[in-house]
Design a protein around this motif. Structure first.
Motif, PDB file in Angstrom:
ATOM      1  N   PHE A 220       2.018  39.475 -95.249  1.00 15.21           N
ATOM      2  CA  PHE A 220       3.231  40.233 -94.942  1.00 15.21           C
ATOM      3  C   PHE A 220       2.926  41.532 -94.212  1.00 15.21           C
ATOM      4  CE2 PHE A 220       6.707  43.199 -95.699  1.00 15.21           C
ATOM      5  CZ  PHE A 220       7.753  42.453 -95.184  1.00 15.21           C
ATOM      6  N   THR A 221       2.129  42.414 -94.805  1.00 13.13           N
ATOM      7  CA  THR A 221       1.892  43.714 -94.176  1.00 13.13           C
ATOM      8  C   THR A 221       1.307  43.556 -92.778  1.00 13.13           C
ATOM      9  OG1 THR A 221       1.449  44.643 -96.369  1.00 13.13           O
ATOM     10  CG2 THR A 221       0.818  45.968 -94.464  1.00 13.13           C
ATOM     11  N   ARG A 222       0.266  42.725 -92.644  1.00 18.71           N
ATOM     12  CA  ARG A 222      -0.427  42.603 -91.361  1.00 18.71           C
ATOM     13  C   ARG A 222       0.197  41.560 -90.446  1.00 18.71           C
ATOM     14  NH1 ARG A 222      -6.201  40.208 -91.701  1.00 18.71           N
ATOM     15  NH2 ARG A 222      -5.013  38.283 -91.405  1.00 18.71           N
ATOM     16  N   ASP A 223       0.310  40.302 -90.955  1.00 19.60           N
ATOM     17  CA  ASP A 223       0.686  39.198 -90.074  1.00 19.60           C
ATOM     18  C   ASP A 223       2.187  39.070 -89.849  1.00 19.60           C
ATOM     19  OD1 ASP A 223      -1.988  38.667 -89.965  1.00 19.60           O
ATOM     20  OD2 ASP A 223      -1.936  36.934 -91.293  1.00 19.60           O
ATOM     21  N   THR A 224       2.991  39.704 -90.681  1.00 18.89           N
ATOM     22  CA  THR A 224       4.449  39.628 -90.505  1.00 18.89           C
ATOM     23  C   THR A 224       5.008  40.947 -89.958  1.00 18.89           C
ATOM     24  OG1 THR A 224       4.760  37.945 -92.208  1.00 18.89           O
ATOM     25  CG2 THR A 224       6.654  39.310 -91.682  1.00 18.89           C
ATOM     26  N   PHE A 225       4.959  41.999 -90.776  1.00 20.53           N
ATOM     27  CA  PHE A 225       5.638  43.228 -90.358  1.00 20.53           C
ATOM     28  C   PHE A 225       4.907  43.922 -89.215  1.00 20.53           C
ATOM     29  CE2 PHE A 225       6.992  47.611 -90.427  1.00 20.53           C
ATOM     30  CZ  PHE A 225       8.362  47.486 -90.565  1.00 20.53           C
ATOM     31  N   THR A 226       3.617  44.147 -89.373  1.00 27.19           N
ATOM     32  CA  THR A 226       2.884  44.850 -88.320  1.00 27.19           C
ATOM     33  C   THR A 226       2.880  44.052 -87.028  1.00 27.19           C
ATOM     34  OG1 THR A 226       1.496  45.947 -89.975  1.00 27.19           O
ATOM     35  CG2 THR A 226       0.665  45.880 -87.719  1.00 27.19           C
ATOM     36  N   ALA A 227       2.738  42.734 -87.138  1.00 27.88           N
ATOM     37  CA  ALA A 227       2.771  41.892 -85.932  1.00 27.88           C
ATOM     38  C   ALA A 227       4.123  41.983 -85.239  1.00 27.88           C
ATOM     39  CB  ALA A 227       2.454  40.449 -86.297  1.00 27.88           C
ATOM     40  N   MET A 228       5.196  42.092 -86.011  1.00 25.47           N
ATOM     41  CA  MET A 228       6.527  42.221 -85.427  1.00 25.47           C
ATOM     42  C   MET A 228       6.671  43.532 -84.661  1.00 25.47           C
ATOM     43  SD  MET A 228      10.093  42.633 -87.452  1.00 25.47           S
ATOM     44  CE  MET A 228       9.443  44.151 -88.149  1.00 25.47           C
ATOM     45  N   ILE A 229       6.202  44.631 -85.249  1.00 28.39           N
ATOM     46  CA  ILE A 229       6.264  45.914 -84.559  1.00 28.39           C
ATOM     47  C   ILE A 229       5.406  45.887 -83.303  1.00 28.39           C
ATOM     48  CG2 ILE A 229       5.785  48.383 -84.736  1.00 28.39           C
ATOM     49  CD1 ILE A 229       8.203  47.399 -86.395  1.00 28.39           C
ATOM     50  N   GLU A 230       4.212  45.342 -83.408  1.00 28.13           N
ATOM     51  CA  GLU A 230       3.298  45.274 -82.272  1.00 28.13           C
ATOM     52  C   GLU A 230       3.879  44.470 -81.117  1.00 28.13           C
ATOM     53  OE1 GLU A 230      -1.499  44.583 -81.596  1.00 28.13           O
ATOM     54  OE2 GLU A 230      -0.516  43.820 -83.411  1.00 28.13           O
ATOM     55  N   SER A 231       4.745  43.486 -81.446  1.00 25.67           N
ATOM     56  CA  SER A 231       5.283  42.603 -80.405  1.00 25.67           C
ATOM     57  C   SER A 231       6.203  43.323 -79.428  1.00 25.67           C
ATOM     58  CB  SER A 231       6.034  41.427 -81.049  1.00 25.67           C
ATOM     59  OG  SER A 231       7.285  41.838 -81.593  1.00 25.67           O
ATOM     60  N   VAL A 232       6.718  44.496 -79.795  1.00 25.74           N
ATOM     61  CA  VAL A 232       7.624  45.212 -78.894  1.00 25.74           C
ATOM     62  C   VAL A 232       6.922  46.350 -78.153  1.00 25.74           C
ATOM     63  CG1 VAL A 232       9.610  44.626 -80.337  1.00 25.74           C
ATOM     64  CG2 VAL A 232       8.480  46.843 -80.647  1.00 25.74           C
ATOM     65  N   ARG A 233       5.615  46.387 -78.197  1.00 25.85           N
ATOM     66  CA  ARG A 233       4.875  47.471 -77.545  1.00 25.85           C
ATOM     67  C   ARG A 233       5.253  47.617 -76.072  1.00 25.85           C
ATOM     68  NH1 ARG A 233       0.547  48.431 -74.214  1.00 25.85           N
ATOM     69  NH2 ARG A 233      -0.863  50.179 -74.776  1.00 25.85           N
ATOM     70  N   GLY A 234       5.211  46.494 -75.337  1.00 24.88           N
ATOM     71  CA  GLY A 234       5.506  46.559 -73.905  1.00 24.88           C
ATOM     72  C   GLY A 234       6.893  47.091 -73.627  1.00 24.88           C
ATOM     73  N   GLU A 235       7.874  46.646 -74.404  1.00 22.62           N
ATOM     74  CA  GLU A 235       9.244  47.110 -74.205  1.00 22.62           C
ATOM     75  C   GLU A 235       9.390  48.588 -74.539  1.00 22.62           C
ATOM     76  OE1 GLU A 235      12.366  44.120 -75.584  1.00 22.62           O
ATOM     77  OE2 GLU A 235      10.537  43.415 -76.559  1.00 22.62           O
ATOM     78  N   ALA A 236       8.744  49.025 -75.621  1.00 17.74           N
ATOM     79  CA  ALA A 236       8.851  50.427 -76.028  1.00 17.74           C
ATOM     80  C   ALA A 236       8.242  51.348 -74.980  1.00 17.74           C
ATOM     81  CB  ALA A 236       8.170  50.631 -77.377  1.00 17.74           C
ATOM     82  N   VAL A 237       7.103  50.946 -74.442  1.00 19.16           N
ATOM     83  CA  VAL A 237       6.450  51.759 -73.415  1.00 19.16           C
ATOM     84  C   VAL A 237       7.274  51.751 -72.129  1.00 19.16           C
ATOM     85  CG1 VAL A 237       4.403  51.944 -71.952  1.00 19.16           C
ATOM     86  CG2 VAL A 237       4.152  51.468 -74.407  1.00 19.16           C
ATOM     87  N   ALA A 238       7.756  50.562 -71.731  1.00 15.65           N
ATOM     88  CA  ALA A 238       8.536  50.452 -70.497  1.00 15.65           C
ATOM     89  C   ALA A 238       9.833  51.253 -70.578  1.00 15.65           C
ATOM     90  CB  ALA A 238       8.834  48.983 -70.203  1.00 15.65           C
ATOM     91  N   ALA A 239      10.409  51.334 -71.777  1.00 24.38           N
ATOM     92  CA  ALA A 239      11.663  52.065 -71.955  1.00 24.38           C
ATOM     93  C   ALA A 239      11.442  53.565 -72.082  1.00 24.38           C
ATOM     94  CB  ALA A 239      12.396  51.548 -73.191  1.00 24.38           C
ATOM     95  N   GLY A 240      10.201  53.987 -72.089  1.00 24.18           N
ATOM     96  CA  GLY A 240       9.913  55.402 -72.210  1.00 24.18           C
ATOM     97  C   GLY A 240      10.043  55.941 -73.620  1.00 24.18           C
ATOM     98  N   LEU A 241      10.085  55.051 -74.596  1.00 25.29           N
ATOM     99  CA  LEU A 241      10.207  55.489 -75.982  1.00 25.29           C
ATOM    100  C   LEU A 241       8.890  56.021 -76.532  1.00 25.29           C
ATOM    101  CD1 LEU A 241      12.363  52.565 -77.438  1.00 25.29           C
ATOM    102  CD2 LEU A 241      13.129  54.852 -76.783  1.00 25.29           C
ATOM    103  N   ALA A 242       7.777  55.495 -76.023  1.00 24.76           N
ATOM    104  CA  ALA A 242       6.478  55.889 -76.565  1.00 24.76           C
ATOM    105  C   ALA A 242       5.421  55.825 -75.488  1.00 24.76           C
ATOM    106  CB  ALA A 242       6.090  54.968 -77.724  1.00 24.76           C
ATOM    107  N   ALA A 243       4.457  56.727 -75.586  1.00 25.04           N
ATOM    108  CA  ALA A 243       3.260  56.628 -74.755  1.00 25.04           C
ATOM    109  C   ALA A 243       2.382  55.516 -75.335  1.00 25.04           C
ATOM    110  CB  ALA A 243       2.500  57.947 -74.752  1.00 25.04           C
ATOM    111  N   PRO A 244       1.668  54.790 -74.495  1.00 21.44           N
ATOM    112  CA  PRO A 244       0.845  53.692 -75.005  1.00 21.44           C
ATOM    113  C   PRO A 244      -0.084  54.107 -76.141  1.00 21.44           C
ATOM    114  CG  PRO A 244       0.935  53.617 -72.615  1.00 21.44           C
ATOM    115  CD  PRO A 244       1.614  54.887 -73.013  1.00 21.44           C
ATOM    116  N   ALA A 245      -0.749  55.234 -76.010  1.00 20.88           N
ATOM    117  CA  ALA A 245      -1.695  55.662 -77.044  1.00 20.88           C
ATOM    118  C   ALA A 245      -0.986  55.958 -78.358  1.00 20.88           C
ATOM    119  CB  ALA A 245      -2.463  56.896 -76.566  1.00 20.88           C
ATOM    120  N   ASP A 246       0.201  56.547 -78.283  1.00 24.02           N
ATOM    121  CA  ASP A 246       0.941  56.864 -79.509  1.00 24.02           C
ATOM    122  C   ASP A 246       1.399  55.587 -80.218  1.00 24.02           C
ATOM    123  OD1 ASP A 246       0.629  59.571 -79.103  1.00 24.02           O
ATOM    124  OD2 ASP A 246       2.572  59.812 -78.101  1.00 24.02           O
ATOM    125  N   PHE A 247       1.903  54.624 -79.440  1.00 22.96           N
ATOM    126  CA  PHE A 247       2.342  53.374 -80.062  1.00 22.96           C
ATOM    127  C   PHE A 247       1.152  52.656 -80.681  1.00 22.96           C
ATOM    128  CE2 PHE A 247       3.925  49.125 -80.571  1.00 22.96           C
ATOM    129  CZ  PHE A 247       5.272  49.292 -80.851  1.00 22.96           C
TER     130      PHE A 247
END
Length: 277
Positions: A220-247
């Motif tokens: 759950f912690t790693r393969d479910t929740f963290t993987a879900m958050i990690e899956s939106v990295r590209g969108e978050a960076v592209a939208a200007g919500l986060a710098a790549p290093a911060d995400f």
């Protein structure tokens, strides 16, 4: 928590990759007891799974309720094909009718089902109350609806991390921009009441993972929740919500919560309700 792959206005923020399909299956298996305990339908019952996605929950429905007449609906034909293959591999004798349809315009007659099951779908819909109200039409009077949803606001962990909390907030914002609500769990009961259901009951189903639960830390912690958050990295960076290093720092800190000295907490909400006679 995203366990279905239902299309529609706003779409599915995590995408339709093979990796996401595997994540959904891992999530469903890890949470099977939490989601499905207390849910079993008599043999011969007409059950509708609304928004079956890739069948991650379907396999558990048919395993816990053998002999039901299950109809599984999703808007994505590709997801339905994956669901069919998943169920046939795990329960070859299961009786499942697969239908490609929009939950806002279901191709079924009035009162066609005895029970409706909807899991991790409402959070992706722009108007979940309207969809719940529409499901009443195909549910017989006196029939039951079971709904399960998560709430990302219930996530907390040790060691705490501002970067991790920000990454979660970015996922919530992206889902909101796509027309969904990653915080829907807290309002699941009111939504059902507003949609006209009676005898609405909601119970929290809490996941807590620590060193005493190494399988849950991984699943759950790693393969479910963290993987879900990690899956939106590209969108978050592209939208200007986060710098790549911060995400990336936020994701790394969520992985830290899955270490032997870390802890992670999340609450799902499971609701049952009755279609008034």
């Amino acid at each position: 928590m995203e366990t279905t792959m239902t299309d529609g206005p706003g779409g599915y923020v995590h995408g339709y990759s093979g990796r996401e399909s595997r994540r959904l299956g891992d999530q469903a298996d890890a949470l099977a007891a939490l989601v499905h305990d207390g849910t079993a339908y008599p043999a011969g019952s007409r059950v509708l799974e609304a928004g079956c996605g890739v069948g991650a929950q379907t396999v558990h429905l048919v395993a816990r309720s053998p002999g039901v007449r299950l109809t599984a609906v999703d808007l994505s034909r590709a997801s339905l094909e994956q669901a069919r293959a998943r169920v046939e591999a795990s329960s070859p004798a299961a009786r499942v009718r697969w239908r490609c349809a929009d939950l806002r315009d279901l191709p079924f007659g009035d009162a066609e089902f005895d029970h409706v099951f909807v899991c991790f779908v409402l959070e992706h819909l722009p108007d979940p109350r309207a969809v719940l109200a529409g499901l009443r039409r195909v549910l017989r009077p006196g029939g039951t609806l079971t709904a399960v949803e998560g709430d990302h606001g219930s996530a907390f962990f040790h060691p705490d991390s501002a970067h991790a909390r920000a990454a979660i907030a970015h996922q919530v914002a992206l889902q909101s921009a796509a027309g969904g609500d990653a915080l829907l769990g807290r309002r699941l009961g009111p939504l059902l009441a507003e949609a006209g259901y009676a005898r609405v009951g909601v119970v929290p189903r809490t996941v807590y993972a620590d060193r005493a639960r190494p399988d849950l830390r991984r699943a759950f912690t790693r393969d479910t929740f963290t993987a879900m958050i990690e899956s939106v990295r590209g969108e978050a960076v592209a939208a200007g919500l986060a710098a790549p290093a911060d995400f990336d720092r936020g994701v790394a800190d969520l992985h830290r919560a899955a270490d032997a000295d870390g802890t992670f907490h999340y609450t799902f909400f499971k609701a049952t309700a009755v279609n008034p006679e």
